[in-house]
Design a protein around this motif. Structure first.
Motif, short mmCIF file in Angstrom:
data_model
loop_
_atom_site.label_atom_id
_atom_site.label_comp_id
_atom_site.label_asym_id
_atom_site.label_seq_id
_atom_site.Cartn_x
_atom_site.Cartn_y
_atom_site.Cartn_z
N THR A 2 -24.30 -6.39 8.00
CA THR A 2 -23.72 -5.77 9.19
C THR A 2 -22.21 -5.67 9.03
N THR A 3 -21.66 -4.67 9.68
CA THR A 3 -20.22 -4.47 9.65
C THR A 3 -19.63 -5.14 10.89
N ALA A 4 -18.59 -5.92 10.69
CA ALA A 4 -17.93 -6.57 11.82
C ALA A 4 -17.27 -5.52 12.70
N ILE A 5 -17.39 -5.72 13.99
CA ILE A 5 -16.78 -4.82 14.95
C ILE A 5 -15.53 -5.49 15.49
N ASP A 6 -14.45 -4.76 15.50
CA ASP A 6 -13.20 -5.26 16.05
C ASP A 6 -13.17 -4.86 17.52
N PRO A 7 -13.45 -5.79 18.45
CA PRO A 7 -13.51 -5.45 19.87
C PRO A 7 -12.22 -4.80 20.39
N GLU A 8 -11.08 -5.24 19.90
CA GLU A 8 -9.81 -4.67 20.36
C GLU A 8 -9.70 -3.20 19.94
N GLU A 9 -10.13 -2.87 18.74
CA GLU A 9 -10.09 -1.49 18.26
C GLU A 9 -11.06 -0.62 19.06
N VAL A 10 -12.26 -1.13 19.33
CA VAL A 10 -13.24 -0.38 20.11
C VAL A 10 -12.71 -0.18 21.54
N ARG A 11 -12.10 -1.20 22.11
CA ARG A 11 -11.52 -1.09 23.46
C ARG A 11 -10.46 0.01 23.50
N LYS A 12 -9.58 0.03 22.50
CA LYS A 12 -8.54 1.06 22.44
C LYS A 12 -9.16 2.46 22.32
N GLN A 13 -10.20 2.59 21.50
CA GLN A 13 -10.89 3.88 21.35
C GLN A 13 -11.50 4.33 22.67
#
Length: 141
Positions: A2-13
């Motif tokens: 699995t690929t780690a998800i960066d919650p901060e990056e997803v939040r910004k998107q």
């Protein structure tokens, strides 16, 4: 693997790509007054809870949002509508009212419609945006 998800990056998107409307959340604070001249009830007094960026998604809008972000991040819901607001926005309470004051798309689909908060915002271990279930209460015209 699995690929780690960066919650901060997803939040910004999510905030940059989806929270494009201007929304207003108000809380009823009293009872309407009777206009003795007309015999009709006036507006219900309200307190402004939040006014700022947000998005109102129907069940179909949720699918579109997942396509923009590139992954599924909302489960199905019994409520047809969801309000998305930044995590810094206040948590709406049950029975608060929601309106879209400026629709990014320019579409009149949300114009003049009012939704009511069904429950306080959903809680999650990993929060990306505040998600609040809504029910439409627009009076018939």
């Amino acid at each position: 693997m699995t690929t780690a998800i960066d919650p901060e990056e997803v939040r910004k998107q999510l905030e940059a790509k989806l929270l494009l409307d201007a929304v207003r959340i108000t809380r009823p604070t009293g009872t309407p007054t009777l206009d003795p001249g007309t015999g009709l009830l006036g507006d219900i007094p309200v307190e402004l809870i939040y006014e700022g960026p947000g998005a109102l998604l129907s069940g179909h809008g949720q699918v579109t949002a997942e396509g923009i972000v590139g992954r599924q991040w909302l489960d199905d819901t019994v409520s047809w509508y969801r309000l998305l607001t930044p995590l810094g926005a206040p948590v709406p309470a049950r029975y608060d009212r929601v309106e879209v004051t400026v629709a990014h798309s320019g579409s009149a689909a949300t114009s003049g419609r009012v939704w009511q908060v069904l429950d306080p915002a959903e809680a999650s271990t990993v929060e990306l945006v505040r998600v609040t279930r809504l029910d439409e209460i627009t009076p018939p015209s």
